[in-house]
Design an enzyme around this catalytic site. Sequence first.
Site, PDB file in Angstrom:
ATOM      1  N   HIS A 132       0.862  -1.185   0.000  1.00  0.00           N
ATOM      2  CA  HIS A 132       0.000   0.000   0.000  1.00  0.00           C
ATOM      3  C   HIS A 132       0.894   1.228   0.000  1.00  0.00           C
ATOM      4  CE1 HIS A 132      -3.707  -2.276   0.931  1.00  0.00           C
ATOM      5  NE2 HIS A 132      -2.890  -3.077   1.582  1.00  0.00           N
ATOM      6  N   ASP A 138      -9.029  -4.680  -2.484  1.00  0.00           N
ATOM      7  CA  ASP A 138      -8.342  -4.971  -1.213  1.00  0.00           C
ATOM      8  C   ASP A 138      -8.784  -4.059  -0.076  1.00  0.00           C
ATOM      9  OD1 ASP A 138      -6.531  -6.455   0.395  1.00  0.00           O
ATOM     10  OD2 ASP A 138      -5.334  -4.646   0.494  1.00  0.00           O
ATOM     11  N   HIS A 198      -3.263 -12.535   1.810  1.00  0.00           N
ATOM     12  CA  HIS A 198      -3.009 -12.682   3.258  1.00  0.00           C
ATOM     13  C   HIS A 198      -3.869 -13.715   3.989  1.00  0.00           C
ATOM     14  CE1 HIS A 198      -6.227  -9.758   3.016  1.00  0.00           C
ATOM     15  NE2 HIS A 198      -5.430  -8.752   2.748  1.00  0.00           N
ATOM     16  N   ASP A 226       2.020  -7.033   2.616  1.00  0.00           N
ATOM     17  CA  ASP A 226       0.858  -6.200   2.967  1.00  0.00           C
ATOM     18  C   ASP A 226       1.343  -4.929   3.686  1.00  0.00           C
ATOM     19  OD1 ASP A 226      -1.678  -5.216   3.219  1.00  0.00           O
ATOM     20  OD2 ASP A 226      -2.405  -6.771   4.569  1.00  0.00           O
TER      21      ASP A 226
HETATM   22  O1  DOR Z   1      -4.425  -4.385   7.811  1.00  0.00           O
HETATM   23  C1  DOR Z   1      -4.693  -4.025   6.689  1.00  0.00           C
HETATM   24  N1  DOR Z   1      -4.405  -2.781   6.257  1.00  0.00           N
HETATM   25  N2  DOR Z   1      -5.327  -4.866   5.898  1.00  0.00           N
HETATM   26  C2  DOR Z   1      -5.795  -4.498   4.686  1.00  0.00           C
HETATM   27  O2  DOR Z   1      -6.335  -5.328   4.007  1.00  0.00           O
HETATM   28  C3  DOR Z   1      -5.676  -3.096   4.236  1.00  0.00           C
HETATM   29  C4  DOR Z   1      -4.520  -2.448   4.889  1.00  0.00           C
HETATM   30  C5  DOR Z   1      -4.494  -0.950   4.731  1.00  0.00           C
HETATM   31  O3  DOR Z   1      -4.761  -0.464   3.627  1.00  0.00           O
HETATM   32  O4  DOR Z   1      -4.143  -0.273   5.694  1.00  0.00           O
HETATM   33 ZN    ZN Z   2      -6.263  -6.964   2.309  1.00  0.00          ZN
END
Ligand code: DOR
Ligand code: ZN
Length: 430
Positions: free
Chosen positions: A62, A151, A231, A304
């Site tokens: 991300h 996601d 995940h 992730d």
């Molecule tokens: O813990 C997470 N954070 N899981 C996700 O699927 C999205 C991610 C986020 O974008 O912060």
């Molecule tokens: Zn996710």
Amino acid sequence: MGMLIKNGNVVMVEDGKISKMDVLIDKGIIAEISPEINRNDVEVIDIEEKFLIPGLIDMHVHFRDPGYTHKEDIHSGSKAALAGGFTGVLMMPNTDPPPDNATVVYYWKEKSKNIPLNILFSGCITKGRAGKELSKLHELKEAGVVAITDDGNWVANGAVFRHAMEYAAALDLLVITHAEEPTIANRGVINEGYWSTVLGLRGIPKAAENVAIYRDIEIAKITGAKLHVAHLSTAEGVRLVAAAKKLGLKVTAEVTPYHLVLTDEALAGYDTNLKVNPPLREAEEQKALLKGLLEGVIDVIATDHAPHASYEKNVEFNDAPFGMEGLETAFPVLYTELVLTKKITLEKLLLKMTVNPAKILQLPKQGDIKKGNYANLTIIDPKLTLKVSEELLVGKSKNNPFLGKTLTGWPVMTIYQGIVAYQRLLKGVQ
Ligand code: DOR
Ligand code: ZN
């Protein structure tokens, strides 16, 4: 100008071999691999038996750009990736605006074009990631996305998801599912079990994940589309993926480093850096994840990487956002916790972080150290031991669950298409 890397313990991942070799790079490509190469017309570096591995590829990051660039942006995220030994990343689409049409993809392309990292793009399955109407999937494919996903959100409407999978099959797009049925998850914040009870926190039952994976696999069955489960966190999820593979479906799966090395017991101190979705589960689930990884049910380890600002994490547990950052520490965490403890071999670990993601994302000439491949290479110092500090985290956010931990096996140089894209400066730290 070329480069000659001498005396590395070269990991040829697909062959499962580690051998002392010299590697010659010419015009960004691996030109030769052999026990002894001598050249005086190129830059020569002697890496003194450190590991030379293929550049790592992370299918799940991300970078928060556009929209949340106080947490991360394409430049800072890329810096974190390169410092972690990654030469390829797949960006997730939970940005603002999200890429449900080509515009954001063009913005990403423009912003990333001079960065020495293979930045890949995913588009949204549905408009605004709202789960109702399909995104412009054809347009996204033409703009260059390699996968689609909502996601963070599971596409709960079965008809919409089936329709998306039909398009994905026709367009040869990978569909990545964040498998969590929202009414079962029911606003939980950690795994439902002993620790949610002790801590008085709302639980997310494993059933939320299992039901979602089951539905998604059934849709993969009737559409023939390629489904990648992001995940994975439950034993039952591993069993479902294994069964789908046995049927010959195009189903693949990933697990994060966190789910492999941490359990929900770690939440006893209410550390919001450990709040993640899917949540950390019990040791039993973790065991099944590791077994699934070793047996080839789980194809990929993906970070992730989910950066959040400290003022966002530094709140009541219930109010903190889900997510952990971790590109910089992923490899040393796995090397220290899994390789040095002999739970997995280095070759097998790398299969999940290089060759397999390259195959799933259909990346030609990447993922392994082979003559003719791109010279995307990472040098790992297996003796280097460092304590994780905020200083070592070079992205914008510091929400790393391993802060304060001492880890061994750090990337010291990352080479992208023959160019040194990252070099660790060791200012007397040991
Ligand atoms: O813990 C997470 N954070 N899981 C996700 O699927 C999205 C991610 C986020 O974008 O912060
Ligand atoms: Zn996710």
